[in-house]
Structure formats: C-alpha cells, structure tokens
Design an enzyme around this catalytic site. Sequence first.
Site, mmCIF file in Angstrom:
data_model
loop_
_atom_site.group_PDB
_atom_site.id
_atom_site.type_symbol
_atom_site.label_atom_id
_atom_site.label_comp_id
_atom_site.label_asym_id
_atom_site.label_seq_id
_atom_site.Cartn_x
_atom_site.Cartn_y
_atom_site.Cartn_z
ATOM 1 N N TYR A 164 0.842 -1.212 0.000
ATOM 2 C CA TYR A 164 0.000 0.000 0.000
ATOM 3 C C TYR A 164 0.879 1.265 0.000
ATOM 4 O O TYR A 164 0.631 2.208 -0.750
ATOM 5 C CB TYR A 164 -0.887 -0.072 1.232
ATOM 6 C CG TYR A 164 -1.924 0.998 1.417
ATOM 7 C CD1 TYR A 164 -3.096 1.000 0.679
ATOM 8 C CD2 TYR A 164 -1.753 1.986 2.383
ATOM 9 C CE1 TYR A 164 -4.072 1.971 0.886
ATOM 10 C CE2 TYR A 164 -2.711 2.952 2.608
ATOM 11 C CZ TYR A 164 -3.877 2.937 1.858
ATOM 12 O OH TYR A 164 -4.837 3.900 2.075
ATOM 13 N N LYS A 168 0.881 4.023 -2.878
ATOM 14 C CA LYS A 168 0.408 5.363 -2.518
ATOM 15 C C LYS A 168 1.476 6.424 -2.795
ATOM 16 O O LYS A 168 1.143 7.547 -3.181
ATOM 17 C CB LYS A 168 -0.012 5.404 -1.051
ATOM 18 C CG LYS A 168 -1.348 4.687 -0.778
ATOM 19 C CD LYS A 168 -2.488 5.257 -1.604
ATOM 20 C CE LYS A 168 -3.857 4.967 -1.056
ATOM 21 N NZ LYS A 168 -4.936 5.383 -1.985
HETATM 22 P P1 NAI Z 1 -13.869 2.719 1.695
HETATM 23 O O1 NAI Z 1 -13.560 1.264 1.749
HETATM 24 O O2 NAI Z 1 -14.928 3.237 2.598
HETATM 25 O O3 NAI Z 1 -14.231 3.143 0.215
HETATM 26 C C1 NAI Z 1 -13.498 2.684 -0.883
HETATM 27 C C2 NAI Z 1 -14.454 2.336 -1.991
HETATM 28 O O4 NAI Z 1 -13.697 1.933 -3.153
HETATM 29 C C3 NAI Z 1 -15.368 1.152 -1.651
HETATM 30 O O5 NAI Z 1 -16.721 1.537 -1.799
HETATM 31 C C4 NAI Z 1 -14.971 0.063 -2.641
HETATM 32 O O6 NAI Z 1 -16.048 -0.739 -3.075
HETATM 33 C C5 NAI Z 1 -14.403 0.880 -3.779
HETATM 34 N N1 NAI Z 1 -13.474 0.100 -4.605
HETATM 35 C C6 NAI Z 1 -12.533 -0.773 -4.183
HETATM 36 N N2 NAI Z 1 -11.886 -1.286 -5.227
HETATM 37 C C7 NAI Z 1 -12.423 -0.732 -6.336
HETATM 38 C C8 NAI Z 1 -12.146 -0.857 -7.713
HETATM 39 N N3 NAI Z 1 -11.199 -1.685 -8.181
HETATM 40 N N4 NAI Z 1 -12.876 -0.126 -8.591
HETATM 41 C C9 NAI Z 1 -13.848 0.714 -8.143
HETATM 42 N N5 NAI Z 1 -14.152 0.858 -6.840
HETATM 43 C C10 NAI Z 1 -13.446 0.147 -5.949
HETATM 44 O O7 NAI Z 1 -12.476 3.488 1.963
HETATM 45 P P2 NAI Z 1 -12.118 5.015 2.290
HETATM 46 O O8 NAI Z 1 -11.529 5.058 3.633
HETATM 47 O O9 NAI Z 1 -13.244 5.905 1.970
HETATM 48 O O10 NAI Z 1 -10.905 5.241 1.278
HETATM 49 C C11 NAI Z 1 -10.971 6.025 0.118
HETATM 50 C C12 NAI Z 1 -9.564 6.261 -0.381
HETATM 51 O O11 NAI Z 1 -8.820 7.011 0.592
HETATM 52 C C13 NAI Z 1 -8.754 4.996 -0.627
HETATM 53 O O12 NAI Z 1 -7.954 5.175 -1.780
HETATM 54 C C14 NAI Z 1 -7.888 4.883 0.592
HETATM 55 O O13 NAI Z 1 -6.704 4.149 0.346
HETATM 56 C C15 NAI Z 1 -7.601 6.347 0.855
HETATM 57 N N6 NAI Z 1 -7.190 6.652 2.208
HETATM 58 C C16 NAI Z 1 -8.084 6.534 3.230
HETATM 59 C C17 NAI Z 1 -7.683 6.856 4.511
HETATM 60 C C18 NAI Z 1 -8.627 6.836 5.647
HETATM 61 O O14 NAI Z 1 -8.207 7.258 6.748
HETATM 62 N N7 NAI Z 1 -9.865 6.371 5.470
HETATM 63 C C19 NAI Z 1 -6.290 7.227 4.809
HETATM 64 C C20 NAI Z 1 -5.457 7.367 3.647
HETATM 65 C C21 NAI Z 1 -5.904 7.073 2.407
#
Ligand code: NAI
Length: 320
Positions: A164, A168
């Site tokens: 990751y 990232k």
């Molecule tokens: P989340 O799991 O709530 O939302 C991510 C969404 O992406 C999910 O709805 C999932 O179905 C969708 N997804 C996964 N693989 C996919 C694909 N191949 N094609 C299309 N959709 C896909 O996660 P969250 O926390 O909202 O994360 C959003 C972004 O922020 C991610 O890239 C995560 O790595 C990044 N991030 C989040 C942090 C946090 O504190 N929540 C911290 C740093 C980065």
Amino acid sequence: MPEQLRYDGRVVVVTGAGAGLGRTYALLFASRGASVVVNDLGSNRHGDGSSTASADAVVQEIRQNGGKAVANYDSVLNGANIIKTAIEAFGRVDVVVNNAGILRDTSFMKMTDAQWDAIHDVHLKGSMKTTQAAWPYFIKQKYGRVIFTSSNSGLYGNFGQSNYSAAKLGLVGLANTLAIEGAKKNVYTNVLVPTAGSRLTEDILPPDLHDQLKPDLIAPVVFWLCHESCAENGSIIETALGWAGKCHLVRSSGCVLRQNLSANVTPENVQENWSKVIDMTSAKRLNSIQEATGELLGFIENLQSENSSSNKVDQVLTNN
Ligand code: NAI
C-alpha cells in the site's frame, strides 16, 4: 460572504464513490450543480467480490436531493469504461477524483505477489487508467482537474503496508509528472492525503478518533482543489478533522565529498562528512528537475574553481 462555489455544467467522476470518502465527495459535488459519475465496484475492503448496491444507493441519494448522477460499476482498472459512462450520460468530463481503494495488509516478510499486485492494480494502475482515459478530453477542452488519493502510509511508511505504501507514494510520482504535462492546458493534478473514519480504518483507529474523523470534513478540500478557480497544481494536501496543510519533499544543503574535480570520493570521505550530508538545518525544497540539475552544475563549477585555485598554487610552487 464569498460567492458560493458551484460546478454547474461540470461533470465529475468519483471512483470508489459508493462508500466512505468517495460517497461524501459525490454528494457534495452534486449538491453544488455537478453531474456526477458514481463509480464503485462494490467489493469488500480487500477487493473481493462486486455489487451494484453501493453505487446505486449513492446515485439514488443524489437524485432524491435533486442532483444529477449515474452509476458505473467497473473496476478502476477499466478506467476507459468509467469515462465512457461520463461521456455517454453527460457529454463531457471535467474532474476525476481517483479515490477507490482496498487493503491487503501483511508484513513484508509474508507479502505475496498477489497481495502486492492487487494493491498496485487498484491504487496505482487504476488511477492511471481512469485518468488517462479522461486526459485527451481535458487537454482538448483546456480544462481538467485530477485528484490522486495517497496516504500517510505512503509518505511515512506503516508496518504491514509495504504494498500500500509503495502504491500510494507511486501516486505522488505520477502526480508530479502529470502536473507538469497538464499545466499549460489548465489541467491540474493534486494529491490528497486524507485520514477518515471508514471501513478501511475501523479496526485501525481508536473508536473515539474514528468517530471524529468524519469524511464530510475532507470533502470540501477535494471540492476546492478541483474547482476551476483553484490554481493549485502538483501539491500534496494532507487533511483530516477540519484541518488541511501542504506537504513537500525538502533536501539538505548537503556537502561536497571531494576536494576538486580530479579527486575521487573514498568511503572514508563519506563517513567523515556524513553529519553535514544529513544536516537538515538549511534544508530547502527544489521546485523542479531543472533546479535539481542546475544545483549539480553549480557543484561542478565550485569544484572547477577549487581545481583552478589549486592549479594556481601548484603553478606558484612550480615557478618558485
Ligand atoms: P472505503 O472502503 O470506505 O471506500 C473505498 C471504496 O472503493 C469502496 O466503496 C470500494 O467498493 C471501492 N473500490 C474498491 N476497489 C475498487 C475498484 N477496483 N474499482 C472501483 N471501486 C473500488 O475506503 P475510504 O476510507 O473511503 O478510502 C478512500 C480512499 O482514501 C482509498 O484510496 C484509501 O486508500 C484512501 N485513504 C483513506 C484513509 C482513511 O483514513 N480512510 C487514509 C489514507 C488514504
């Protein structure tokens, strides 16, 4: 009061918009006039399975609020299909927020190729494929905004997240170059480093903090970065809890490790000078590869002048 920032007539693609952060972005963009493509594969947090339910629910919520949205259920690896949805439904694309994400945590010792590839596919290649499909539209219309979603794990490392972290931080490198390639055409690319309570972080963050880290507090930062009046380009913006700040790499002023251009560098020269090499007291940011190369040329000039002054001394000694 400043005029309300709007997105009327603009088409915004948000990947992974069925849940978490992406959902709040989609809702905010739509509430300010944007037509939104709500992309979500509907997988679990490890990227397994698929479902149309989460994207459909967000589209329904937007429409119930009087907004415009369509769903797309492709993986971001099929970025061309996601952009095709935008063009077919709304006739254009103006903004791509690359947000979709999964986790496959394990220590580096146990990391398999499958765990490594799954993370790189979704985060790095998926962001590239989706952005690349939109890029010709951006360049042609001389307007486009791209967000890549990085992480503190990428900037600083985190145990069990080598796959990751690498993906990232790879996004930062990708953004650095796209910011340069798009600048003259008003196509701006920035990197977001969020921290938010979501299913990705529910078992990582302490419950009290998890509840405070509301995705809603991050969405306005993304909204502003993508707005046509925002001139930010090539920046890394960290945000959480209603706070935002900018990050960048800095370099120490360093130290020349040899006396002149004809001298070699020995390992002992490096050892002797190490404290100066890593002294960050007058560290600074280099703004471009040209500036970095220019500094190297400066070192050569300094060494050349060292050479000529030592040659002069040699000459004086020889003449006498
Ligand atoms: P989340 O799991 O709530 O939302 C991510 C969404 O992406 C999910 O709805 C999932 O179905 C969708 N997804 C996964 N693989 C996919 C694909 N191949 N094609 C299309 N959709 C896909 O996660 P969250 O926390 O909202 O994360 C959003 C972004 O922020 C991610 O890239 C995560 O790595 C990044 N991030 C989040 C942090 C946090 O504190 N929540 C911290 C740093 C980065």
